[in-house]
Design a protein around this motif. Sequence first.
Motif, PDB file in Angstrom:
ATOM      1  N   UNK A  59      18.919 -12.880  30.943  1.00 53.29           N
ATOM      2  CA  UNK A  59      17.942 -11.820  31.194  1.00 53.29           C
ATOM      3  C   UNK A  59      18.172 -11.109  32.523  1.00 53.29           C
ATOM      4  N   UNK A  60      19.076 -11.613  33.348  1.00 54.45           N
ATOM      5  CA  UNK A  60      19.296 -11.017  34.660  1.00 54.45           C
ATOM      6  C   UNK A  60      19.790  -9.580  34.563  1.00 54.45           C
ATOM      7  N   UNK A  61      20.558  -9.244  33.569  1.00 55.95           N
ATOM      8  CA  UNK A  61      21.033  -7.877  33.391  1.00 55.95           C
ATOM      9  C   UNK A  61      19.957  -7.001  32.752  1.00 55.95           C
ATOM     10  N   UNK A  62      19.142  -7.596  31.916  1.00 55.16           N
ATOM     11  CA  UNK A  62      18.119  -6.828  31.206  1.00 55.16           C
ATOM     12  C   UNK A  62      17.005  -6.345  32.131  1.00 55.16           C
ATOM     13  N   UNK A  63      16.632  -7.130  33.112  1.00 62.98           N
ATOM     14  CA  UNK A  63      15.533  -6.764  34.004  1.00 62.98           C
ATOM     15  C   UNK A  63      15.778  -5.449  34.745  1.00 62.98           C
ATOM     16  N   UNK A  64      16.942  -5.215  35.375  1.00 62.28           N
ATOM     17  CA  UNK A  64      17.170  -3.921  36.029  1.00 62.28           C
ATOM     18  C   UNK A  64      17.162  -2.745  35.053  1.00 62.28           C
ATOM     19  N   UNK A  65      17.659  -2.965  33.836  1.00 61.73           N
ATOM     20  CA  UNK A  65      17.632  -1.892  32.841  1.00 61.73           C
ATOM     21  C   UNK A  65      16.206  -1.542  32.439  1.00 61.73           C
ATOM     22  N   UNK A  66      15.369  -2.555  32.319  1.00 66.76           N
ATOM     23  CA  UNK A  66      13.963  -2.300  31.998  1.00 66.76           C
ATOM     24  C   UNK A  66      13.288  -1.529  33.122  1.00 66.76           C
ATOM     25  N   UNK A  67      13.586  -1.897  34.359  1.00 64.89           N
ATOM     26  CA  UNK A  67      12.980  -1.207  35.496  1.00 64.89           C
ATOM     27  C   UNK A  67      13.480   0.233  35.603  1.00 64.89           C
ATOM     28  N   UNK A  68      14.757   0.453  35.331  1.00 68.00           N
ATOM     29  CA  UNK A  68      15.312   1.797  35.408  1.00 68.00           C
ATOM     30  C   UNK A  68      14.702   2.710  34.351  1.00 68.00           C
ATOM     31  N   UNK A  69      14.390   2.164  33.188  1.00 67.05           N
ATOM     32  CA  UNK A  69      13.845   2.931  32.071  1.00 67.05           C
ATOM     33  C   UNK A  69      12.381   2.562  31.816  1.00 67.05           C
ATOM     34  N   UNK A  70      11.645   2.324  32.876  1.00 71.14           N
ATOM     35  CA  UNK A  70      10.279   1.817  32.760  1.00 71.14           C
ATOM     36  C   UNK A  70       9.360   2.759  31.987  1.00 71.14           C
ATOM     37  N   UNK A  71       9.621   4.055  32.061  1.00 71.77           N
ATOM     38  CA  UNK A  71       8.743   4.999  31.359  1.00 71.77           C
ATOM     39  C   UNK A  71       8.826   4.824  29.844  1.00 71.77           C
ATOM     40  N   UNK A  72       9.985   4.435  29.326  1.00 73.53           N
ATOM     41  CA  UNK A  72      10.138   4.225  27.882  1.00 73.53           C
ATOM     42  C   UNK A  72      10.008   2.767  27.478  1.00 73.53           C
TER      43      UNK A  72
END
Length: 82
Positions: A59-72
């Motif tokens: 999940x370490x890679x997924x967390x930054x992607x979620x934060x970067x695309x937080x609006x969606x």
Amino acid sequence: VAEVLEEVAPYEVHLLLLGVWAALRESGPLPQRFQFQPQRGVFRRDWGRQDPADPARPLQLLQPLLQKNIERLGPLAARFRP
């Protein structure tokens, strides 16, 4: 992860799939992780015999992607907390 793939950029999909592949490679179906169950006559995976790897590592890679695309992806963020 499938819900996230359709919402992120192609390069981010590539990174996620590399992370999934790494997680599968680390916890692959080695024969040592299976035990024979004579009552059923089959081999079953013993999930208690895992390697001492960090379970949150995929999940370490997924967390930054979620934060970067937080609006969606904001509504999905809670599902992927370690």
